[in-house]
Design a protein around this motif. Structure first.
Motif, PDB file in Angstrom:
ATOM      1  N   ASP A 180      -6.552  12.548  -0.186  1.00  0.00           N
ATOM      2  CA  ASP A 180      -7.420  11.677   0.611  1.00  0.00           C
ATOM      3  C   ASP A 180      -7.305  10.224   0.175  1.00  0.00           C
ATOM      4  O   ASP A 180      -7.375   9.302   0.993  1.00  0.00           O
ATOM      5  CB  ASP A 180      -8.873  12.139   0.504  1.00  0.00           C
ATOM      6  CG  ASP A 180      -9.121  13.471   1.187  1.00  0.00           C
ATOM      7  OD1 ASP A 180      -8.274  13.882   1.999  1.00  0.00           O
ATOM      8  OD2 ASP A 180     -10.165  14.102   0.915  1.00  0.00           O
ATOM      9  N   GLU A 181      -7.129  10.014  -1.107  1.00  0.00           N
ATOM     10  CA  GLU A 181      -6.971   8.647  -1.617  1.00  0.00           C
ATOM     11  C   GLU A 181      -5.706   8.005  -1.074  1.00  0.00           C
ATOM     12  O   GLU A 181      -5.700   6.825  -0.701  1.00  0.00           O
ATOM     13  CB  GLU A 181      -6.942   8.674  -3.147  1.00  0.00           C
ATOM     14  CG  GLU A 181      -6.811   7.295  -3.781  1.00  0.00           C
ATOM     15  CD  GLU A 181      -6.744   7.365  -5.305  1.00  0.00           C
ATOM     16  OE1 GLU A 181      -6.553   6.299  -5.920  1.00  0.00           O
ATOM     17  OE2 GLU A 181      -6.857   8.471  -5.861  1.00  0.00           O
ATOM     18  N   TRP A 185       2.392  11.126   5.976  1.00  0.00           N
ATOM     19  CA  TRP A 185       1.055  10.724   6.445  1.00  0.00           C
ATOM     20  C   TRP A 185       0.834  11.158   7.895  1.00  0.00           C
ATOM     21  O   TRP A 185      -0.208  11.727   8.234  1.00  0.00           O
ATOM     22  CB  TRP A 185       0.923   9.211   6.299  1.00  0.00           C
ATOM     23  CG  TRP A 185      -0.235   8.590   7.016  1.00  0.00           C
ATOM     24  CD1 TRP A 185      -1.565   8.790   6.774  1.00  0.00           C
ATOM     25  CD2 TRP A 185      -0.150   7.631   8.074  1.00  0.00           C
ATOM     26  NE1 TRP A 185      -2.318   8.025   7.634  1.00  0.00           N
ATOM     27  CE2 TRP A 185      -1.470   7.304   8.430  1.00  0.00           C
ATOM     28  CE3 TRP A 185       0.909   7.022   8.740  1.00  0.00           C
ATOM     29  CZ2 TRP A 185      -1.763   6.381   9.440  1.00  0.00           C
ATOM     30  CZ3 TRP A 185       0.632   6.112   9.733  1.00  0.00           C
ATOM     31  CH2 TRP A 185      -0.695   5.800  10.082  1.00  0.00           C
ATOM     32  N   VAL A 238      -4.172   8.757   1.767  1.00  0.00           N
ATOM     33  CA  VAL A 238      -4.376   8.506   3.197  1.00  0.00           C
ATOM     34  C   VAL A 238      -5.221   7.255   3.407  1.00  0.00           C
ATOM     35  O   VAL A 238      -4.915   6.398   4.252  1.00  0.00           O
ATOM     36  CB  VAL A 238      -5.029   9.730   3.872  1.00  0.00           C
ATOM     37  CG1 VAL A 238      -5.433   9.401   5.313  1.00  0.00           C
ATOM     38  CG2 VAL A 238      -4.078  10.921   3.842  1.00  0.00           C
ATOM     39  N   ALA A 239      -6.278   7.127   2.626  1.00  0.00           N
ATOM     40  CA  ALA A 239      -7.132   5.944   2.740  1.00  0.00           C
ATOM     41  C   ALA A 239      -6.358   4.676   2.421  1.00  0.00           C
ATOM     42  O   ALA A 239      -6.533   3.630   3.067  1.00  0.00           O
ATOM     43  CB  ALA A 239      -8.334   6.080   1.816  1.00  0.00           C
ATOM     44  N   LYS A 240      -5.490   4.740   1.411  1.00  0.00           N
ATOM     45  CA  LYS A 240      -4.680   3.582   1.039  1.00  0.00           C
ATOM     46  C   LYS A 240      -3.752   3.176   2.192  1.00  0.00           C
ATOM     47  O   LYS A 240      -3.640   1.992   2.532  1.00  0.00           O
ATOM     48  CB  LYS A 240      -3.860   3.903  -0.211  1.00  0.00           C
ATOM     49  CG  LYS A 240      -2.939   2.799  -0.681  1.00  0.00           C
ATOM     50  CD  LYS A 240      -3.703   1.625  -1.252  1.00  0.00           C
ATOM     51  CE  LYS A 240      -4.381   2.003  -2.562  1.00  0.00           C
ATOM     52  NZ  LYS A 240      -5.012   0.805  -3.191  1.00  0.00           N
ATOM     53  N   GLU A 246      -4.108   3.831   5.367  1.00  0.00           N
ATOM     54  CA  GLU A 246      -4.873   3.381   6.530  1.00  0.00           C
ATOM     55  C   GLU A 246      -5.666   2.117   6.258  1.00  0.00           C
ATOM     56  O   GLU A 246      -6.356   1.607   7.146  1.00  0.00           O
ATOM     57  CB  GLU A 246      -5.765   4.524   7.018  1.00  0.00           C
ATOM     58  CG  GLU A 246      -4.927   5.681   7.550  1.00  0.00           C
ATOM     59  CD  GLU A 246      -5.732   6.878   8.028  1.00  0.00           C
ATOM     60  OE1 GLU A 246      -6.972   6.799   8.089  1.00  0.00           O
ATOM     61  OE2 GLU A 246      -5.099   7.909   8.355  1.00  0.00           O
ATOM     62  N   SER A 247      -5.547   1.582   5.029  1.00  0.00           N
ATOM     63  CA  SER A 247      -6.197   0.308   4.711  1.00  0.00           C
ATOM     64  C   SER A 247      -5.327  -0.890   5.077  1.00  0.00           C
ATOM     65  O   SER A 247      -5.778  -2.039   4.978  1.00  0.00           O
ATOM     66  CB  SER A 247      -6.541   0.251   3.220  1.00  0.00           C
ATOM     67  OG  SER A 247      -5.364   0.052   2.430  1.00  0.00           O
ATOM     68  N   GLU A 270       0.831  -1.205   0.000  1.00  0.00           N
ATOM     69  CA  GLU A 270       0.000   0.000   0.000  1.00  0.00           C
ATOM     70  C   GLU A 270       0.864   1.254   0.000  1.00  0.00           C
ATOM     71  O   GLU A 270       0.566   2.233  -0.702  1.00  0.00           O
ATOM     72  CB  GLU A 270      -0.928   0.001   1.229  1.00  0.00           C
ATOM     73  CG  GLU A 270      -1.942  -1.120   1.269  1.00  0.00           C
ATOM     74  CD  GLU A 270      -1.418  -2.391   1.947  1.00  0.00           C
ATOM     75  OE1 GLU A 270      -2.234  -3.287   2.224  1.00  0.00           O
ATOM     76  OE2 GLU A 270      -0.181  -2.477   2.195  1.00  0.00           O
TER      77      GLU A 270
END
Length: 262
Positions: free
Chosen positions: A244-245, A212, A247-249, A251-252, A193
């Motif tokens: 945002d994409e 991040w 960060v989401a990646k 935090e996945s 990721e």
């Protein structure tokens, strides 16, 4: 002691493991390239190294946030006072900008320990009080007992060990969360990721992890580095803008690994 307001830069220098002349040089180099937050601890056994690096750097003491931590066996009231005096002597400074309870174990007694920290603030030996490796309930207890405002909570935080409730608590109550081990002892390089995000921004996984964390409100981070290239790269990582994409990646990441459990 200066009455300037203390601020924590987005990236500071973690010093655990820095020792001897190479450690002095690393601290000196970090200050030369722009670091203004040095983090050490009694248990690291390198306060003298950090102090020498600062003293020999030519950077004004007033421009640098110097933080250290009282180890668990020195958290009795009298031991807090005496061990902090010894820390300041090793660091060659008259006051610490930030003094932490390193872990709430062993000799930690919330009322007596924190009363000693307040005493140090009142005496001008410490500017700000922090705690480290605390749970939410321990944080609330400390905030209730301290006369001085809680300034910082230092805790392990990286993509493999992310506790958003600790970030939210810091944001809600207006203190800094200081994230240590942001590179997860190098394990961030093995996370696909982060590799994906790094390739998108033409950088590496370490820079992504630092960016991040540094991009979160009330969060700063203190990666350890010894060589000039890594020292510079970690500092520059704070300027990397993630969307945002991204960060989401990050935090996945589902795998969890705490490096420094109690």
């Amino acid at each position: 002691m200066s009455d300037r307001e203390t601020t924590l830069p987005a990236v500071g220098l973690g010093t655990m493991g820095l020792d001897g002349e190479p450690g002095v040089e690393s601290v000196h180099t970090a200050l030369d390239v722009g670091y203004r937050h040095l983090d050490t601890a009694q248990i690291y056994d390198n306060e003298e190294v950090v102090g020498r690096g600062l003293a020999e750097s030519g950077v004004s003491r007033e421009d640098v946030v110097v933080a250290t931590k009282v180890w668990a066996d020195k958290l009795g009231y009298d031991d807090v006072l005496s061990s902090t005096t010894e820390s300041l002597e090793r660091l060659q400074i008259d006051y610490a900008d930030l003094l932490y309870v390193h872990r709430p174990i062993d000799a930690y007694d919330p009322e007596r320990t924190l009363a000693a920290f307040d005493e140090l603030v009142d005496a001008g030996r410490v500017r700000h009080v922090g705690v480290s490796n605390f749970s939410l309930s321990e944080l609330d207890e400390a905030r209730d007992l301290l006369g001085a405002p809680l300034f910082a909570h230092q805790t392990e935080l990286h993509p493999l060990f992310y506790e958003p409730e600790l970030v939210s608590h810091a944001q809600e109550h207006g203190y800094h969360l200081v994230a240590y081990s942001p590179l997860a002892a190098g394990k961030v390089f093995d996370l696909p990721e982060l590799t994906e995000v790094a390739e998108k921004h033409d950088t590496d996984e370490a820079s992504v992890s630092i960016a991040w964390l540094a991009g979160k409100e009330n969060v700063v981070t203190i990666p350890k580095a010894s060589g000039e290239d890594h020292i510079r790269a970690n500092l520059a990582a704070a300027d990397l803008e993630l969307d945002d994409e991204d960060v989401a990646k990050i935090e996945s990441v589902e795998r969890e690994e705490e490096l420094f459990p109690e």
